[in-house]
Motif scaffolding. Structure first.
Motif, PDB file in Angstrom:
ATOM      1  N   PHE A 150       0.834  -1.210   0.000  1.00  0.00           N
ATOM      2  CA  PHE A 150       0.000   0.000   0.000  1.00  0.00           C
ATOM      3  C   PHE A 150       0.868   1.259   0.000  1.00  0.00           C
ATOM      4  N   ALA A 151       1.946   1.233   0.780  1.00  0.00           N
ATOM      5  CA  ALA A 151       2.824   2.404   0.825  1.00  0.00           C
ATOM      6  C   ALA A 151       3.373   2.701  -0.563  1.00  0.00           C
ATOM      7  N   ALA A 152       3.795   1.633  -1.272  1.00  0.00           N
ATOM      8  CA  ALA A 152       4.357   1.812  -2.614  1.00  0.00           C
ATOM      9  C   ALA A 152       3.280   2.314  -3.567  1.00  0.00           C
ATOM     10  N   ARG A 153       2.106   1.713  -3.488  1.00  0.00           N
ATOM     11  CA  ARG A 153       1.066   2.056  -4.456  1.00  0.00           C
ATOM     12  C   ARG A 153       0.604   3.506  -4.323  1.00  0.00           C
ATOM     13  N   TYR A 154       0.467   3.968  -3.062  1.00  0.00           N
ATOM     14  CA  TYR A 154      -0.061   5.326  -2.868  1.00  0.00           C
ATOM     15  C   TYR A 154       1.031   6.337  -2.552  1.00  0.00           C
ATOM     16  N   GLY A 155       2.281   5.932  -2.684  1.00  0.00           N
ATOM     17  CA  GLY A 155       3.383   6.857  -2.410  1.00  0.00           C
ATOM     18  C   GLY A 155       3.395   7.342  -0.974  1.00  0.00           C
ATOM     19  N   LEU A 156       3.107   6.432  -0.024  1.00  0.00           N
ATOM     20  CA  LEU A 156       3.059   6.812   1.388  1.00  0.00           C
ATOM     21  C   LEU A 156       4.340   6.383   2.094  1.00  0.00           C
ATOM     22  N   GLU A 157       4.660   7.088   3.176  1.00  0.00           N
ATOM     23  CA  GLU A 157       5.739   6.642   4.059  1.00  0.00           C
ATOM     24  C   GLU A 157       5.110   5.774   5.140  1.00  0.00           C
ATOM     25  N   VAL A 158       5.754   4.661   5.459  1.00  0.00           N
ATOM     26  CA  VAL A 158       5.251   3.863   6.571  1.00  0.00           C
ATOM     27  C   VAL A 158       5.630   4.579   7.864  1.00  0.00           C
ATOM     28  N   PRO A 207       2.082   1.169 -10.511  1.00  0.00           N
ATOM     29  CA  PRO A 207       3.077   1.878 -11.336  1.00  0.00           C
ATOM     30  C   PRO A 207       4.538   1.680 -10.915  1.00  0.00           C
ATOM     31  N   THR A 208       4.828   1.673  -9.607  1.00  0.00           N
ATOM     32  CA  THR A 208       6.234   1.544  -9.207  1.00  0.00           C
ATOM     33  C   THR A 208       6.434   0.447  -8.158  1.00  0.00           C
ATOM     34  N   PRO A 209       6.422  -0.807  -8.606  1.00  0.00           N
ATOM     35  CA  PRO A 209       6.637  -1.913  -7.665  1.00  0.00           C
ATOM     36  C   PRO A 209       7.991  -1.855  -6.980  1.00  0.00           C
ATOM     37  N   SER A 210       8.944  -1.086  -7.519  1.00  0.00           N
ATOM     38  CA  SER A 210      10.282  -1.057  -6.920  1.00  0.00           C
ATOM     39  C   SER A 210      10.238  -0.626  -5.462  1.00  0.00           C
ATOM     40  N   ARG A 211       9.347   0.284  -5.141  1.00  0.00           N
ATOM     41  CA  ARG A 211       9.278   0.735  -3.742  1.00  0.00           C
ATOM     42  C   ARG A 211       8.861  -0.422  -2.831  1.00  0.00           C
ATOM     43  N   PHE A 212       7.939  -1.229  -3.315  1.00  0.00           N
ATOM     44  CA  PHE A 212       7.491  -2.399  -2.556  1.00  0.00           C
ATOM     45  C   PHE A 212       8.629  -3.409  -2.428  1.00  0.00           C
ATOM     46  N   LEU A 213       9.332  -3.661  -3.526  1.00  0.00           N
ATOM     47  CA  LEU A 213      10.412  -4.651  -3.505  1.00  0.00           C
ATOM     48  C   LEU A 213      11.551  -4.188  -2.605  1.00  0.00           C
ATOM     49  N   ARG A 214      11.839  -2.899  -2.621  1.00  0.00           N
ATOM     50  CA  ARG A 214      12.893  -2.357  -1.757  1.00  0.00           C
ATOM     51  C   ARG A 214      12.498  -2.513  -0.292  1.00  0.00           C
ATOM     52  N   TYR A 215      11.227  -2.317  -0.006  1.00  0.00           N
ATOM     53  CA  TYR A 215      10.710  -2.530   1.357  1.00  0.00           C
ATOM     54  C   TYR A 215      10.905  -3.996   1.765  1.00  0.00           C
ATOM     55  N   LEU A 216      10.540  -4.902   0.864  1.00  0.00           N
ATOM     56  CA  LEU A 216      10.724  -6.333   1.168  1.00  0.00           C
ATOM     57  C   LEU A 216      12.198  -6.652   1.395  1.00  0.00           C
ATOM     58  N   TYR A 217      13.059  -5.997   0.628  1.00  0.00           N
ATOM     59  CA  TYR A 217      14.497  -6.220   0.777  1.00  0.00           C
ATOM     60  C   TYR A 217      14.981  -5.676   2.125  1.00  0.00           C
ATOM     61  N   ASP A 218      14.548  -4.467   2.456  1.00  0.00           N
ATOM     62  CA  ASP A 218      14.964  -3.859   3.723  1.00  0.00           C
ATOM     63  C   ASP A 218      14.519  -4.699   4.916  1.00  0.00           C
ATOM     64  N   LEU A 219      13.386  -5.388   4.762  1.00  0.00           N
ATOM     65  CA  LEU A 219      12.910  -6.265   5.833  1.00  0.00           C
ATOM     66  C   LEU A 219      13.480  -7.678   5.705  1.00  0.00           C
ATOM     67  N   GLU A 220      14.377  -7.866   4.734  1.00  0.00           N
ATOM     68  CA  GLU A 220      15.005  -9.167   4.447  1.00  0.00           C
ATOM     69  C   GLU A 220      14.000 -10.242   4.060  1.00  0.00           C
ATOM     70  N   LEU A 221      12.861  -9.804   3.552  1.00  0.00           N
ATOM     71  CA  LEU A 221      11.854 -10.772   3.097  1.00  0.00           C
ATOM     72  C   LEU A 221      12.122 -11.214   1.667  1.00  0.00           C
ATOM     73  N   LEU A 222      12.587 -10.283   0.850  1.00  0.00           N
ATOM     74  CA  LEU A 222      12.886 -10.645  -0.542  1.00  0.00           C
ATOM     75  C   LEU A 222      13.972 -11.729  -0.565  1.00  0.00           C
ATOM     76  N   GLN A 223      14.982 -11.575   0.305  1.00  0.00           N
ATOM     77  CA  GLN A 223      16.069 -12.555   0.374  1.00  0.00           C
ATOM     78  C   GLN A 223      15.589 -13.889   0.917  1.00  0.00           C
ATOM     79  N   GLN A 224      14.590 -13.846   1.819  1.00  0.00           N
ATOM     80  CA  GLN A 224      14.055 -15.122   2.320  1.00  0.00           C
ATOM     81  C   GLN A 224      13.280 -15.837   1.228  1.00  0.00           C
TER      82      GLN A 224
END
Ligand code: ATP
Ligand code: MG
Length: 423
Positions: free
Chosen positions: A160-168, A203-220
């Motif tokens: 949601f943060a990525a989709r609406y350009g929000l800061e968590v 439009p910009t899934p990169s923000r979501f993927l970067r979030y997953l990476y920062d939480l080490e979820l993408l790597q898991q």
């Protein structure tokens, strides 16, 4: 039909409210995709009342209290107010609730915990509108508890943060980070993949993927992403910097249908990285190593078979147009390997720094005067006195190789060349 009109049409349902994403979208001035309603009527009562008012109604999710009501053949979901009793980290035991307030309290983020009644009045007990205006994604209530109730929310927050350009919001973010190690043991992998699929439509899934990476979820999820933010690349090809930044950029630039290809096209880079004295890494044969990783990754993520097959081709072939000379033979061979996936490869090539490529590289995607398919066929061989068998296959393969190499299109000459080749 405008939301207010539907609210009016359904106003025979007690305590009717428009809820969730639709209200958020209206407040954002966007047209909501689907309209979800909540009522204090139990599901059977909703069914009865809808029919009494001449509307089609189907129990589409009785266990969740959901009835789909049809107005002019358009479906609207109406769900009985709910109240969570207990949760197991993913699913809640729910009972029917009495009030819209309690129903909003069980929702995950303030921007989705807003309702609108039949008079158009907004019910927003958690300040969702204010958070939207301020660009903040915030959990309803105690974020630690909300994530423990349902770990999927950790992922939804980033999407949601990525989709609406929000800061968590800071406390929500800290709670999400604390909960992150537990997410994949509580949430079925199919649900996680579904979240990625949804994010890939934004439009910009990169923000979501970067979030997953920062939480080490993408790597898991995909271990080959580990430390990819440290893998610097040759600045001549990659002024954007490290492998992760590059991959996320390609994902954003890719059209939604090919974002899995964008995400995985360089997955072999980590395993092939070699440090260069110039101050960056080289990734020799990363496309081949990447293609070898695809079956395991696709299985782990439960990707559909047709996508796995296509990922194998795009990952293996994505470097050819970038670094091979576009001779007629090379183009024919590339297109023969690409088969039905040529268009997807072209879209990936465009997203993958296409603007920096040599203009001649695009020749690899041009339609060929003669389609790149085997011209010498089994029926020719049978006509010329051969019996199906191992020899048969070898002749056909050799003929196709000659065809790709030379551009020869006459079956008889291909046959002769194939016989010479095998001698
Ligand atoms: P989307 O556009 O992705 O559909 P949405 O806000 O409509 O966004 P949905 O997943 O369709 O999200 O859910 C509808 C509403 O139900 C949400 O706005 C939220 O209030 C609530 N909701 C959905 N899933 C959860 C969850 N796991 N925990 C708490 N509330 C949820
Ligand atoms: Mg929705």
């Amino acid at each position: 039909m405008p939301p207010r009109t539907v609210l009016q049409r359904l106003s025979f349902l007690p305590d009717l409210h428009l809820v969730g994403g639709a209200v958020r979208d209206i407040l954002l001035g966007k047209e909501p995709e689907d309209l979800d309603f909540a009522t204090s009527a139990p599901p059977q009562e909703t069914l009865r009342l809808a029919k009494e008012h001449g509307l089609g109604a189907v129990p589409t999710g009785l266990e969740h209290g959901t009835i789909t009501v049809l107005i002019n053949h358009h479906p609207y979901e109406v769900t009985t107010f709910r109240h969570d009793l207990e949760t197991d980290g993913r699913r809640a035991k729910v009972v029917w609730g009495k009030s819209i307030q309690a129903d909003l309290a069980r929702r995950d983020f303030t921007i989705g915990a807003i309702a609108m009644d039949t008079s158009g009045q907004v019910i927003d007990p958690y300040g969702g509108q204010k958070d939207l205006d301020a660009g903040i994604l915030r959990a309803v209530g105690d974020p630690r508890q909300r994530f423990r109730e349902d770990y999927l929310r950790v992922i939804r927050a980033g999407r949601f943060a990525a989709r609406y350009g929000l800061e968590v919001e800071e406390e929500t973010l800290q709670a999400a980070k604390a909960a992150a190690p537990e997410v994949l043991s509580h949430v079925a992998i199919e649900r996680v993949t579904a979240e990625l699929d949804k994010a890939f439509k934004d439009p910009t899934p990169s923000r979501f993927l970067r979030y997953l990476y920062d939480l080490e979820l993408l790597q898991q999820l995909i271990p080959e992403f580990e430390d990819t933010d440290l893998l610097l690349q040759n600045p001549r090809w990659h002024p954007e910097g490290d492998v992760l930044t590059h991959v996320l950029q390609v994902v954003d630039q890719a059209p939604p249908e090919i974002r899995w290809h964008a995400l995985l096209h360089d997955i072999g880079k980590r395993d092939t990285a070699k440090w260069k004295p110039e101050g960056w890494y080289s990734f020799h044969a990363h496309e081949l190593v990447g293609a070898e990783l695809i079956p395991r990754i696709a299985r782990d993520l439960r990707l559909p078979n047709h996508l796995r097959e296509e990922l194998l081709v795009t990952t293996a072939l994505h470097m050819i147009p970038a670094f091979s000379k576009p001779t007629p033979a090379a183009i024919r061979k590339f297109q023969a390997q690409a088969g039905p996936h040529l268009k997807v490869l072209e879209a990936l090539f465009r997203a993958d720094a296409g603007h920096r490529r040599e203009p001649s590289a695009w020749k690899f995607f041009e339609p060929q005067p003669v389609p790149v398919q085997p011209i010498l066929q089994g029926r020719h061989l049978i006509e010329w006195g051969h019996q199906p068998g191992p020899e048969f296959r070898r002749l056909l393969d050799a003929a196709f190789e000659v065809q790709l190499e030379t551009g020869e299109t006459d079956p008889e000459r291909l046959y002769q060349a194939a016989q010479r080749a095998k001698d």
